[in-house]
Enzyme design. Structure first.
Site, PDB file in Angstrom:
ATOM      1  N   ASN A  14      10.644 -25.658 -49.345  1.00  0.00           N
ATOM      2  CA  ASN A  14      10.994 -26.380 -50.545  1.00  0.00           C
ATOM      3  C   ASN A  14      11.742 -27.528 -49.104  1.00  0.00           C
ATOM      4  O   ASN A  14      12.316 -27.102 -48.428  1.00  0.00           O
ATOM      5  CB  ASN A  14      11.995 -25.508 -51.375  1.00  0.00           C
ATOM      6  CG  ASN A  14      13.498 -25.698 -50.958  1.00  0.00           C
ATOM      7  OD1 ASN A  14      14.039 -26.769 -50.867  1.00  0.00           O
ATOM      8  ND2 ASN A  14      13.867 -24.393 -51.271  1.00  0.00           N
ATOM      9  N   TYR A  22      10.792 -28.986 -43.345  1.00  0.00           N
ATOM     10  CA  TYR A  22      10.247 -30.263 -43.380  1.00  0.00           C
ATOM     11  C   TYR A  22       8.695 -30.529 -43.756  1.00  0.00           C
ATOM     12  O   TYR A  22       7.717 -29.032 -43.748  1.00  0.00           O
ATOM     13  CB  TYR A  22      10.200 -31.009 -42.026  1.00  0.00           C
ATOM     14  CG  TYR A  22      11.749 -31.395 -41.446  1.00  0.00           C
ATOM     15  CD1 TYR A  22      12.018 -32.078 -41.737  1.00  0.00           C
ATOM     16  CD2 TYR A  22      12.397 -30.227 -40.148  1.00  0.00           C
ATOM     17  CE1 TYR A  22      13.232 -32.758 -40.711  1.00  0.00           C
ATOM     18  CE2 TYR A  22      13.253 -31.010 -39.398  1.00  0.00           C
ATOM     19  CZ  TYR A  22      13.762 -32.303 -40.453  1.00  0.00           C
ATOM     20  OH  TYR A  22      15.087 -32.162 -39.856  1.00  0.00           O
ATOM     21  N   HIS A  67       9.684 -44.339 -38.489  1.00  0.00           N
ATOM     22  CA  HIS A  67       9.174 -43.926 -37.063  1.00  0.00           C
ATOM     23  C   HIS A  67       8.875 -42.232 -37.358  1.00  0.00           C
ATOM     24  O   HIS A  67       9.025 -41.695 -37.986  1.00  0.00           O
ATOM     25  CB  HIS A  67      10.466 -44.114 -36.476  1.00  0.00           C
ATOM     26  CG  HIS A  67      10.722 -45.484 -35.610  1.00  0.00           C
ATOM     27  ND1 HIS A  67      11.522 -45.863 -35.825  1.00  0.00           N
ATOM     28  CD2 HIS A  67       9.183 -46.140 -35.011  1.00  0.00           C
ATOM     29  CE1 HIS A  67      11.955 -47.419 -35.242  1.00  0.00           C
ATOM     30  NE2 HIS A  67      10.879 -47.269 -34.577  1.00  0.00           N
ATOM     31  N   GLU A 125      10.838 -38.918 -36.947  1.00  0.00           N
ATOM     32  CA  GLU A 125      12.214 -39.562 -37.161  1.00  0.00           C
ATOM     33  C   GLU A 125      11.844 -38.459 -38.967  1.00  0.00           C
ATOM     34  O   GLU A 125      12.611 -38.643 -40.059  1.00  0.00           O
ATOM     35  CB  GLU A 125      13.201 -40.696 -37.363  1.00  0.00           C
ATOM     36  CG  GLU A 125      12.882 -41.318 -35.995  1.00  0.00           C
ATOM     37  CD  GLU A 125      13.604 -42.692 -35.669  1.00  0.00           C
ATOM     38  OE1 GLU A 125      13.666 -43.116 -37.452  1.00  0.00           O
ATOM     39  OE2 GLU A 125      13.281 -43.003 -34.640  1.00  0.00           O
ATOM     40  N   ARG A 148       6.378 -41.753 -31.753  1.00  0.00           N
ATOM     41  CA  ARG A 148       7.264 -42.794 -32.656  1.00  0.00           C
ATOM     42  C   ARG A 148       6.057 -43.844 -33.806  1.00  0.00           C
ATOM     43  O   ARG A 148       6.852 -44.490 -34.311  1.00  0.00           O
ATOM     44  CB  ARG A 148       7.731 -43.676 -32.026  1.00  0.00           C
ATOM     45  CG  ARG A 148       8.512 -44.931 -32.322  1.00  0.00           C
ATOM     46  CD  ARG A 148       9.674 -45.229 -30.905  1.00  0.00           C
ATOM     47  NE  ARG A 148      10.181 -46.237 -31.344  1.00  0.00           N
ATOM     48  CZ  ARG A 148      11.452 -47.106 -31.711  1.00  0.00           C
ATOM     49  NH1 ARG A 148      11.797 -45.501 -32.160  1.00  0.00           N
ATOM     50  NH2 ARG A 148      11.838 -47.859 -31.283  1.00  0.00           N
ATOM     51  N   HIS A 196      16.170 -43.873 -40.879  1.00  0.00           N
ATOM     52  CA  HIS A 196      15.420 -43.668 -39.418  1.00  0.00           C
ATOM     53  C   HIS A 196      16.529 -42.317 -39.097  1.00  0.00           C
ATOM     54  O   HIS A 196      17.473 -42.146 -39.586  1.00  0.00           O
ATOM     55  CB  HIS A 196      16.183 -44.879 -38.409  1.00  0.00           C
ATOM     56  CG  HIS A 196      15.290 -46.476 -38.247  1.00  0.00           C
ATOM     57  ND1 HIS A 196      13.608 -45.820 -37.517  1.00  0.00           N
ATOM     58  CD2 HIS A 196      15.164 -47.254 -39.465  1.00  0.00           C
ATOM     59  CE1 HIS A 196      13.440 -47.481 -37.737  1.00  0.00           C
ATOM     60  NE2 HIS A 196      13.699 -47.618 -38.732  1.00  0.00           N
ATOM     61  N   GLU A 230      20.575 -44.620 -39.663  1.00  0.00           N
ATOM     62  CA  GLU A 230      20.108 -43.974 -38.298  1.00  0.00           C
ATOM     63  C   GLU A 230      21.048 -42.684 -39.232  1.00  0.00           C
ATOM     64  O   GLU A 230      22.678 -42.615 -39.299  1.00  0.00           O
ATOM     65  CB  GLU A 230      21.001 -44.537 -37.527  1.00  0.00           C
ATOM     66  CG  GLU A 230      20.252 -45.167 -36.749  1.00  0.00           C
ATOM     67  CD  GLU A 230      18.701 -45.349 -36.390  1.00  0.00           C
ATOM     68  OE1 GLU A 230      18.090 -44.104 -36.500  1.00  0.00           O
ATOM     69  OE2 GLU A 230      18.528 -46.851 -35.916  1.00  0.00           O
TER      70      GLU A 230
HETATM   71  O1  0X9 Z   1      15.228 -49.276 -32.697  1.00  0.00           O
HETATM   72  C1  0X9 Z   1      14.611 -48.813 -33.748  1.00  0.00           C
HETATM   73  O2  0X9 Z   1      13.697 -49.124 -34.129  1.00  0.00           O
HETATM   74  C2  0X9 Z   1      16.031 -48.290 -34.469  1.00  0.00           C
HETATM   75  N1  0X9 Z   1      16.418 -46.979 -34.022  1.00  0.00           N
HETATM   76  S1  0X9 Z   1      15.060 -46.282 -33.905  1.00  0.00           S
HETATM   77  O3  0X9 Z   1      15.950 -44.814 -33.195  1.00  0.00           O
HETATM   78  N2  0X9 Z   1      15.259 -44.910 -35.395  1.00  0.00           N
HETATM   79  O4  0X9 Z   1      14.252 -45.878 -33.567  1.00  0.00           O
HETATM   80  C3  0X9 Z   1      16.879 -49.392 -35.169  1.00  0.00           C
HETATM   81  C4  0X9 Z   1      16.406 -49.747 -36.203  1.00  0.00           C
HETATM   82  C5  0X9 Z   1      17.441 -51.777 -35.680  1.00  0.00           C
HETATM   83  N3  0X9 Z   1      17.439 -52.244 -37.215  1.00  0.00           N
HETATM   84  C6  0X9 Z   1      16.498 -53.405 -36.963  1.00  0.00           C
HETATM   85  N4  0X9 Z   1      15.903 -54.056 -36.001  1.00  0.00           N
HETATM   86  N5  0X9 Z   1      15.707 -53.626 -38.250  1.00  0.00           N
HETATM   87 ZN    ZN Z   2      13.588 -45.156 -35.917  1.00  0.00          ZN
END
Ligand code: 0X9
Ligand code: ZN
Length: 406
Positions: free
Chosen positions: A96, A101, A162, A165, A227, A295, A369
């Site tokens: 579930n 996931y 992403h 994630e 990613r 994220h 995050e």
């Molecule tokens: O790097 C990113 O896109 C984000 N961290 S991640 O590790 N999940 O990839 C942070 C994004 C910061 N926010 C924006 N610039 N909008």
């Molecule tokens: Zn991200």
């Protein structure tokens, strides 16, 4: 002679076994020039982003030379599971969304179940298609299924921009379901004495269950550490970082022009159908009060700007709300998420979603995050889904309540 031959074979086997493993390396990054070199390199990022004074990279068995080519000091942190073909293990029969996931179809299937069950609150629309033709859906919860143009607030939750994630689409499911339950049961939030039914009285909520379905499925079928989306850039390079493809500050610091990079920004702002889908969706609605992009990882609550170190004009309100989210999250399981403006708290990242929604609609925009802080990184064990979902709901609710009181 024969003995020596056997030894040679053994030594060779040991050597190739060492070369065969995937590993996490920490590279020393001393200045902006070195950071750009790392940004442009073709190794996967284990860290969330290239940052000074150090950045963790994913180095495959055939990629040692890319690490050497950087000409930066490095140390090995740990072995990593092979991200290719990692998914050969069978899944348990009964799963579930709070403990496992889900594949893309399973996620949409779960939303569909709720749409069938609660047609008085839940509607959906297709807002676009991915590069490979998968539908991108937006699910709406409102107090009535009839589109009301007079609704005061619009809140959008974006999940799975992403691919790797996985906890992001997982928390989307839980927050969505909790919102439905709030409407049905009219729970009161005892810390604020706020009836959760009021959360829906003057607002429509839109959830994007998976913004990057091609990338997400690719992490299940092929490469767990992917990613970006699945755009074919050149004959051998794939993927645009959708969170570098938005229009505010596009092309600036914290993004790369190299199509092989994990933070490749694309050929132009909104070059990708996935980015255009959620841009046009909000443009059609015409307003947005709040926005969360879920994220992982790092346990951060981040608000604009990402593209510049300048403070956003509405920093005071953004900060107060961000701290309210932090407090609500910490009250769940004691995790103290770090809160602050993106560029000074995490790193410069231009062309991100939340800068765009803040600039265009003055929305209270956050990147959250989720877990963890680096022990497992993107490979968050399923055993932590449950608690992370609780944290996401707490944070979401805190922002929704602030939005109503604004
Ligand atoms: O790097 C990113 O896109 C984000 N961290 S991640 O590790 N999940 O990839 C942070 C994004 C910061 N926010 C924006 N610039 N909008
Ligand atoms: Zn991200």
């Amino acid at each position: 002679m024969r003995g020596f031959g056997v030894l040679c074979v053994l030594a060779l086997a040991a050597w190739s076994a060492a070369q065969d493993s995937w590993a996490r390396y920490r590279v020393l990054v001393r200045n902006a020039e070195e950071a750009q070199r790392v940004s442009d390199c073709e190794l996967g990022l284990f860290s969330e982003q290239v940052s000074i004074p150090e950045t963790d990279l994913i180095v495959g068995p055939q990629e040692q030379y890319k690490l050497w080519a950087l000409q930066l000091p490095y140390t090995k942190i740990s072995d990593l599971p092979n991200p290719y073909g990692w998914n050969r293990l069978p899944r348990p029969r009964t799963i579930n969304y709070r403990t496992a996931y889900y594949r893309y179809d399973e996620i949409i299937g779960q939303y569909e179940e709720w749409r069938a069950q609660f047609p008085q609150y839940v509607t959906r629309q297709q807002i676009g298609s991915s590069i490979q033709g998968r539908p991108i859906w937006a699910y709406r919860i409102s107090r009535s299924p009839v589109v009301s143009t007079s609704v005061r607030h619009v809140f959008m939750v974006n999940c799975g921009i992403h691919a790797r994630e996985w906890i992001s689409p997982a928390v989307g499911l839980h927050v969505f379901r909790q919102l439905i339950d709030s409407q049905i049961n009219g729970f009161t939030d005892f810390t604020t004495n706020f009836s959760l039914r009021t959360m829906l009285r003057n607002a429509d909520y839109y959830f994007i269950p998976v913004h990057n379905p091609d990338g997400y499925e690719y992490t299940w079928t092929t490469n767990r550490m992917w990613r970006k989306n699945r755009r074919q850039n050149t004959s051998t390079t794939f993927g645009v970082d959708l969170n570098r493809n938005f229009g505010t500050g596009w092309g600036g610091a914290g993004s790369s022009g190299n199509p092989s990079s994990d933070t490749y920004r694309g050929t132009a702002a909104f070059s990708e159908p996935e980015s255009r889908a959620i841009r046009d969706h909000v443009n059609r609605i015409g307003k947005l009060s709040a926005f969360i992009d879920f994220h992982s990882y790092g346990e951060y609550i981040l608000w604009p700007w990402g593209y510049t170190l300048d403070l956003a004009p509405g920093d005071a309100w953004l900060r107060a709300s961000g701290l309210a989210m932090k407090t609500a999250i910490a009250a769940q399981h004691g995790h103290q998420y770090t809160a602050g403006p993106t560029a000074s708290t995490l790193y410069l990242a231009s062309g991100g979603t939340k800068d765009w929604y803040y600039a265009q609609f003055d929305a209270a925009s956050y990147t959250v995050e989720l877990r963890d802080t680096g022990q497992n990184g993107f490979l968050l064990p399923a055993s932590q889904i449950f608690d992370t979902q609780n944290e996401a709901w707490a944070g979401f609710k805190a922002l929704a309540l602030r939005m109503h009181l604004r």
